[in-house]
Each structure stands twice: as structure tokens, then as C-alpha cells.
Design an enzyme around this catalytic site. Structure first.
Site, PDB file in Angstrom:
ATOM      1  N   SER A 167      42.211  57.415  40.787  1.00 30.35           N
ATOM      2  CA  SER A 167      42.357  56.089  40.189  1.00 30.35           C
ATOM      3  C   SER A 167      41.189  55.234  40.652  1.00 30.35           C
ATOM      4  O   SER A 167      40.760  55.340  41.813  1.00 30.35           O
ATOM      5  CB  SER A 167      43.668  55.460  40.667  1.00 30.35           C
ATOM      6  OG  SER A 167      43.662  54.062  40.430  1.00 30.35           O
ATOM      7  N   HIS A 212      38.370  60.495  34.660  1.00 31.74           N
ATOM      8  CA  HIS A 212      37.728  60.083  33.400  1.00 31.74           C
ATOM      9  C   HIS A 212      36.857  61.224  32.846  1.00 31.74           C
ATOM     10  O   HIS A 212      36.838  61.457  31.636  1.00 31.74           O
ATOM     11  CB  HIS A 212      36.811  58.875  33.628  1.00 31.74           C
ATOM     12  CG  HIS A 212      37.523  57.628  34.050  1.00 31.74           C
ATOM     13  ND1 HIS A 212      37.433  57.118  35.315  1.00 31.74           N
ATOM     14  CD2 HIS A 212      38.317  56.783  33.351  1.00 31.74           C
ATOM     15  CE1 HIS A 212      38.144  55.997  35.386  1.00 31.74           C
ATOM     16  NE2 HIS A 212      38.690  55.772  34.217  1.00 31.74           N
ATOM     17  N   GLN A 239      51.948  54.427  29.594  1.00 28.00           N
ATOM     18  CA  GLN A 239      50.925  53.995  28.633  1.00 28.00           C
ATOM     19  C   GLN A 239      50.760  55.053  27.525  1.00 28.00           C
ATOM     20  O   GLN A 239      50.675  54.722  26.341  1.00 28.00           O
ATOM     21  CB  GLN A 239      49.610  53.771  29.368  1.00 28.00           C
ATOM     22  CG  GLN A 239      48.412  53.516  28.463  1.00 28.00           C
ATOM     23  CD  GLN A 239      47.178  53.135  29.244  1.00 28.00           C
ATOM     24  OE1 GLN A 239      47.003  51.982  29.598  1.00 28.00           O
ATOM     25  NE2 GLN A 239      46.292  54.085  29.502  1.00 28.00           N
ATOM     26  N   VAL A 294      44.559  64.243  37.212  1.00 27.67           N
ATOM     27  CA  VAL A 294      43.524  64.884  38.037  1.00 27.67           C
ATOM     28  C   VAL A 294      43.683  64.327  39.450  1.00 27.67           C
ATOM     29  O   VAL A 294      43.743  63.105  39.640  1.00 27.67           O
ATOM     30  CB  VAL A 294      42.110  64.607  37.481  1.00 27.67           C
ATOM     31  CG1 VAL A 294      41.048  65.288  38.336  1.00 27.67           C
ATOM     32  CG2 VAL A 294      42.016  65.094  36.039  1.00 27.67           C
ATOM     33  N   GLY A 320      36.223  51.783  32.894  1.00 22.92           N
ATOM     34  CA  GLY A 320      35.034  52.056  33.700  1.00 22.92           C
ATOM     35  C   GLY A 320      35.316  52.436  35.138  1.00 22.92           C
ATOM     36  O   GLY A 320      36.427  52.768  35.512  1.00 22.92           O
ATOM     37  N   GLY A 361      45.013  59.803  29.876  1.00 22.17           N
ATOM     38  CA  GLY A 361      45.452  60.582  31.033  1.00 22.17           C
ATOM     39  C   GLY A 361      46.936  60.389  31.303  1.00 22.17           C
ATOM     40  O   GLY A 361      47.503  59.330  31.022  1.00 22.17           O
TER      41      GLY A 361
END
Ligand code: PAF
Length: 280
Positions: free
Chosen positions: A185, A37, A153, A176, A31, A147
């Protein structure tokens, strides 16, 4: 857009879409959406019939003393942004829905999780791989998008999916960046004005490294030491790691070539920031 809160409601929804022959894409998030995102959502939306975004601040990927309580949250704003990107379902379970009393399982990926961020954040990747495995089982997407800012990750999740024969395609999206180069971030919101200036050290280091490589400096040890010295010139910055690694195994490389990535983690004040990129 529907906001679903329970595992059963989410699984039912996905089951119906699958029976109708529809494809489902998932963007897993914690979120507090930013453009990074939204780019993942757009990519996923283009590839699949339906877009599901999960929003869950996963407590088990935060070590004690990390920023779980402070992690920024704004469900109403996130719901509006996700809906505007064509999201059909925002899956926003609470902690009890994801980790009911008695929960005690972890999904562990091996050596890929022990280097870079894994070295300084014990238990972090076990938390990520556990929650991602659960989300993939609950939502049963045909593809999931991650991403490249969290490059380790991404590599770990690709390994997890391959090793467990999970029936999902993993897609990635470039980092991005803000107009001045700072990787987007949710944690950038913690930065004061002066810290925000210092946070640019990561992108500037990436540029410095690319310049030096173009000049012919290919020895990883030389580049790392130059970057560490450069990072030390920024106020409030302390270095966690600067590594030049093979982009698949994440093991250190001694010489730069097209298979390597520069990966960095620093603290600016108390905010932990990461960045990475190819050098040639
Ligand atoms: O990258 C993130 O936001 C999280 O690590 C993820 C993949 C949503 C798992 O909690």
C-alpha cells in the site's frame, strides 16, 4: 510514454486508437507506485494492445481530516516505473481538469458502499465511483484493472459498471504482499519501524482465522472475537472493524463457508490500513 494532462488530449488519443481497432486497458491509480500497481499494469498489458495508467490523487474521496495533503506523490519516479511496464499513456490531470469550477455531480452506489470502509469513511465511495465513472468516460478503455486489497472498492465498481451498463470489462488482481505478508500500500510509507512490525497484525490475523477455520471453528462471532483479541496485543493498533461478510453482497455472515471474506481495517498509529481474504 506520453504524459497527458488534459481531458481533451486523453480522449483524442483513445479515440484514435479505437478507430484503428486497437484495445485499451486502464489501470486507475493515485500514484506512488509499488509492486502492487506494477502487477496490475502487467496484467492489463497482457490483455490489451495499449496500456493507459491514470494518476490522480482524487480529492473528493478523502473526508476532511484524512491524509489528502500528506498522500505521497512522486510523478517522475512513477512515470519511469509506468514506462518500464510498457505504459503508452500516463494520464495525470490536475484537480481543475477533473473538477472544473461548478462541478457538483456525484455517482452513488447503494448499500454496498454503506458497510465496512463505507461506514467509517462517509462520502469516500461516492468520491471513488464518481472519479472512476469520469475516467471510464474520458479514457474509454475496453478493460480496467483493480486490486483485491481494496476488495470493497472492486465489488462496488463491478456493481457500478453493471448497473450503468458501462461498456468495460473489470478485471481484478490478487493482493500483492511484501515477503513477510504485509499487503502493499502507498500508505505503508507512513509507518515507523515499530509501526511496520505492528502492521503485520492484519496478515497474521488472516492466517490465524484460516488456521481456526481449518480446525473447525466456523462461527463468525467466535472468529471475530478471537481476531479482535489478537489485534489488541499489537502496540499502537486500534481496530476499526473486523467483519466476516458475503463476498458479493458484503453483508455479515454468521457462519464461514467458501462464499465469505474476512475484511479488516485498523489504525496503526494514525495510519489506516486494510486487508482481506477468503477463509477456506
Ligand atoms: O484505488 C485507488 O487507488 C483509487 O481509489 C482509485 C480507484 C484510483 C480512484 O481514485
Amino acid at each position: 510514454m506520453e504524459i497527458l494532462r488534459t481531458v481533451a488530449a486523453m480522449t483524442d488519443w483513445s479515440e484514435k486508437k479505437r478507430l484503428q481497432g486497437m484495445t485499451i486497458g486502464l489501470v486507475p491509480t493515485m500514484g506512488f507506485f509499488h509492486q502492487g500497481h506494477l502487477h496490475l499494469m502487467r496484467l492489463c498489458r497482457q490483455q490489451m494492445d495499449h496500456l493507459v495508467v491514470s494518476l490522480f490523487v482524487n480529492p473528493i474521496q478523502f473526508a476532511p481530516g484524512e491524509d489528502l495533503a500528506a498522500y505521497p506523490r512522486d510523478l517522475d519516479r512513477d512515470a519511469a516505473l509506468a514506462a518500464a511496464e510498457g505504459t503508452e499513456v500516463l494520464f495525470a490531470p490536475d484537480n481543475v481538469a477533473m473538477y472544473p469550477p461548478g462541478f457538483q455531480t456525484r455517482v452513488l452506489v447503494g448499500s454496498l458502499t454503506e458497510t465496512l470502509c463505507g461506514a467509517g469513511r462517509p462520502g469516500h465511495f461516492a468520491g471513488v465511483t464518481t472519479v472512476v465513472t469520469k475516467l471510464l468516460h474520458i479514457i474509454r478503455p475496453h478493460c480496467a484493472v483493480f486490486g483485491e486489497k481494496d476488495y470493497q472498492q472492486l465489488v462496488v465498481i463491478r456493481r457500478l459498471v453493471a448497473d450503468l451498463n458501462l461498456d468495460v470489462r473489470i478485471l481484478s488482481h490478487d493482493i500483492v504482499r511484501e515477503p513477510d505478508g504485509l499487503a502493499m500500500s502507498s500508505r505503508n510509507t507512513y509507518l515507523s519501524t515499530t509501526q511496520r512490525r505492528s502492521a503485520l497484525c492484519l496478515y497474521k490475523s488472516l492466517q490465524l482465522a484460516r488456521r481456526r477455520v481449518a480446525e473447525g471453528v466456523l462461527a463468525a462471532a467466535t472468529l471475530k472475537s478471537e481476531i479482535e483479541q489478537y489485534l489488541a496485543t499489537f502496540p499502537e493498533v486500534s481496530v476499526e472493524y473486523v467483519s466476516i461478510v458475503d463476498q458479493e453482497s458484503l453483508q455479515d455472515k454468521t457462519k464461514v463457508d467458501e462464499t465469505v471474506r474476512l475484511a479488516m481495517a485498523v489504525r496503526v498509529g494514525s495510519t489506516r490500513l486494510i486487508d482481506n481474504g477468503r477463509l477456506c
